[in-house]
Design an enzyme around this catalytic site. Structure first.
Site, mmCIF file in Angstrom:
data_model
loop_
_atom_site.group_PDB
_atom_site.id
_atom_site.type_symbol
_atom_site.label_atom_id
_atom_site.label_comp_id
_atom_site.label_asym_id
_atom_site.label_seq_id
_atom_site.Cartn_x
_atom_site.Cartn_y
_atom_site.Cartn_z
ATOM 1 N N SER A 83 7.429 4.739 9.223
ATOM 2 C CA SER A 83 7.680 3.431 8.700
ATOM 3 C C SER A 83 5.952 2.862 8.249
ATOM 4 O O SER A 83 4.818 2.975 9.282
ATOM 5 C CB SER A 83 8.607 2.493 8.949
ATOM 6 O OG SER A 83 7.958 1.644 9.936
ATOM 7 N N LYS A 84 6.049 2.064 7.240
ATOM 8 C CA LYS A 84 4.982 1.234 6.816
ATOM 9 C C LYS A 84 4.742 0.505 7.897
ATOM 10 O O LYS A 84 3.564 0.117 8.364
ATOM 11 C CB LYS A 84 5.100 0.424 5.507
ATOM 12 C CG LYS A 84 5.232 1.200 4.186
ATOM 13 C CD LYS A 84 4.808 0.349 3.129
ATOM 14 C CE LYS A 84 5.090 0.984 1.820
ATOM 15 N NZ LYS A 84 4.497 0.143 0.668
ATOM 16 N N ARG A 85 5.736 -0.110 8.569
ATOM 17 C CA ARG A 85 5.533 -0.919 9.920
ATOM 18 C C ARG A 85 4.826 -0.614 10.990
ATOM 19 O O ARG A 85 4.296 -1.044 11.778
ATOM 20 C CB ARG A 85 6.808 -1.741 10.144
ATOM 21 C CG ARG A 85 7.303 -2.758 9.284
ATOM 22 C CD ARG A 85 8.621 -3.560 9.679
ATOM 23 N NE ARG A 85 9.433 -2.658 9.731
ATOM 24 C CZ ARG A 85 10.343 -2.100 8.816
ATOM 25 N NH1 ARG A 85 9.920 -2.192 7.514
ATOM 26 N NH2 ARG A 85 11.040 -0.864 9.013
ATOM 27 N N PRO A 144 0.831 -1.191 -0.040
ATOM 28 C CA PRO A 144 -0.098 -0.166 -0.218
ATOM 29 C C PRO A 144 0.910 1.287 -0.047
ATOM 30 O O PRO A 144 2.109 1.246 0.402
ATOM 31 C CB PRO A 144 -0.669 -0.342 1.358
ATOM 32 C CG PRO A 144 0.233 -0.922 2.048
ATOM 33 C CD PRO A 144 0.896 -1.808 1.398
ATOM 34 N N GLY A 190 2.220 1.005 11.006
ATOM 35 C CA GLY A 190 0.770 0.568 10.815
ATOM 36 C C GLY A 190 -0.063 1.205 11.933
ATOM 37 O O GLY A 190 0.015 2.423 12.119
#
Ligand code: GLU
Length: 503
Positions: free
Chosen positions: A261-263, A14, A265
């Site tokens: 970061s994406k992580r 995403p 979340g």
């Protein structure tokens, strides 16, 4: 020459909100200067390809109101805009570099590369890499005889093509955000340009496409700054004029400690993706701004100010106003700390500007989901009464749901503090006052109730809070005597009697 910019995401998952901001700044810059905005999909790394990611990216940008003049989904004069479909085009450019002696074939196996790294590490080299120190010791067309190279190619021995970093002291490039950026050429490695699977790497495809698509400005995240000297050398090797570069500051975690970061979340309590995303491999769902109830214009306004400022106190900007006000000079060099309270504040501001009817539609839709079909005019009156307290449309129901449904339970903490047995007969009496009057008498009822409280020397706060608990179920909402006429005196009295029976 007219401005041409591109947003060039890789469909590896995403789109992160940092990516949305990159797309936004490209868009604002292009529109401000009457330029062209392009969406190019950089999918040459098939091992990182994630199904659904490209559609997700397009849908996200559409939701945000970022429009493209050319691109994978709208076409244009440089079709195709998806690099995997351009694969055959890159080879000739690699050959040009090979012929000019600016690139070379390398046959090293993964084991040989690992041995090289170990050898260098053992010698105390901190950052072992394939560069001018080692290239002559490796299996490549610089070190091997031309007969041997030809033989290996003829026999189909797998190879990559590496860029030969020229022996310069340093590479300097000008960045529109950071000014002059200089790196020692000796720190650069001989990057792979073309892989053994016949696909270009990001670096080659990116530079070739930016050139072919006549990109004038490369506006991208700071994480690409380390690649910029290599790109600049590639432009020089091809004999092409490099575009202008602008590397955007990082979006940081709220505490400023590191990149968002994406992580991250939902770990930090807010979405990092524009739309909800379901990982096709694991089924894991990450929340999105859209699904969390953000208004796209508010989301964009908020993002625009994370890393750019207009130089004035103004905070609320429509997309048109952003286009008007935007300039690369006002992009900050410093990372921008993400602040979810600010995001909510922006949403609240945009919600405040929505008209009663739009909000009422939102409330009606929420109720329909709960199988409730209220009278629209009634719902509109409730909307007017509670809208000040709403950050999101869904808050309208949280703030006003009790107008449609009697409380199912009562807040225990409030009950323990406010609901006293000795007040019960008085609450009973006030229910009686309500029942004997008409709903239209809001002010009169207030007078009568207050008069009763005063005459009997009752604790006003406790009595009023108990009535509120009976009507609302907790300690929130507008003035009690705004609630009562709207609920109706009979319903209000019934709720008080129900609470008296239960509590
Ligand atoms: N494909 C790269 C990315 O995913 C593009 C970087 C660039 O804009 O050059 O971010």
């Amino acid at each position: 020459m007219s401005v041409r910019v591109r947003f060039a995401p890789s469909p590896t998952g995403p789109l992160h909100i940092g990516g949305v901001r990159t797309a936004l700044y490209n868009y604002l810059f292009a529109k401000k200067l009457g330029g062209t905005m392009i969406l190019r999909i950089e999918d040459t790394d098939r091992s990182r390809f994630v199904p659904g990611a490209e559609d997700y990216i397009i849908e996200s940008l559409q939701w945000c109101g970022i429009q493209f003049d050319e691109g994978v989904h709208v076409g244009g004069p440089f079709t195709p805009y998806r690099q995997s479909e351009r694969a055959a085009m890159y080879r000739e450019f690699v050959d040009d570099l090979l012929n000019a002696g600016r690139a070379y074939y390398a046959f090293d196996t993964p084991e040989e590369l690992e041995q090289m790294r170990q050898r260098l590490t053992a010698k105390g080299v901190a950052n072992p890499q394939y560069d001018h120190h080692v290239r002559m010791e490796m299996q490549n067309s610089l070190a091997l005889s031309s007969e041997e190279v030809e033989r290996r190619i003829r026999q189909g021995v797998p190879y990559v093509v590496r860029f030969k970093i020229p022996e310069l002291a340093e590479v300097t490039l000008y960045d529109l955000v950071r000014g002059e950026v200089t790196v020692h050429a000796a720190t650069l490695d001989d990057k792979v340009l073309f892989k053994s699977d016949g696909m270009p790497t990001y670096h080659l495809a990116n530079v070739v496409d930016d050139h072919l698509m006549q990109i004038t400005h490369v506006i991208r995240g700071e994480e690409w700054l380390p690649s910029a000297p290599l790109h600049s050398l590639l432009y020089e090797a091809f004999g092409w004029k490099a575009p202008e570069f602008a590397h955007l500051p990082l979006l940081l975690k709220p505490d400023g400690n590191g990149k968002l970061s994406k992580r991250d979340g939902d770990r930090l309590g807010f979405p990092v993706f524009p739309l909800e995303w379901k990982d096709p491999a694991t089924g894991e769902v990450s929340s999105g701004y859209r699904e969390s109830g953000y208004i796209p214009e508010a989301f964009i306004n908020f993002l625009a100010l994370l890393g750019w400022n207009p130089g004035t106190e103004q905070e609320l900007f429509s997309m048109e106003e952003l286009i008007e006000a935007f300039s690369i000079e006002r992009i900050s060099k410093k990372g921008a700390k993400f602040d979810v309270d600010k995001a909510r504040w922006f949403n609240h501001q945009y919600l405040k500007n929505m008209d009663d009817d739009t909000l009422t539609d939102g409330l009606m839709a929420l109720m329909a989901e709960k199988q409730l079909v209220p009278d629209r005019e009634y719902a509109k009156t409730v909307t007017r009464l509670v809208r000040e307290r709403a950050v999101f449309i869904k808050d309208l129901f949280e703030q006003g749901g009790y107008f449609f449904q009697a409380p199912q339970h009562y807040d225990e903490a409030v009950a323990a503090k406010q609901w006293k047995p000795e007040n019960k007969p008085h609450l009973e009496y006030i229910a009686g006052i309500l029942e004997s009057h008409s709903t239209a008498d809001g002010l009169r009822l207030k007078e009568l109730a207050m008069q009763y409280v005063k005459e009997n020397n009752l604790p006003t706060g406790q009595i009023m809070n108990s009535i509120r608990l009976a009507l609302v179920g907790k300690s929130m909402g507008p003035d009690l005597f705004e609630i009562i006429p709207l609920l109706g005196v009979q319903e209000s009295a019934a709720r008080i009697r129900k609470a008296l029976a239960i509590l």
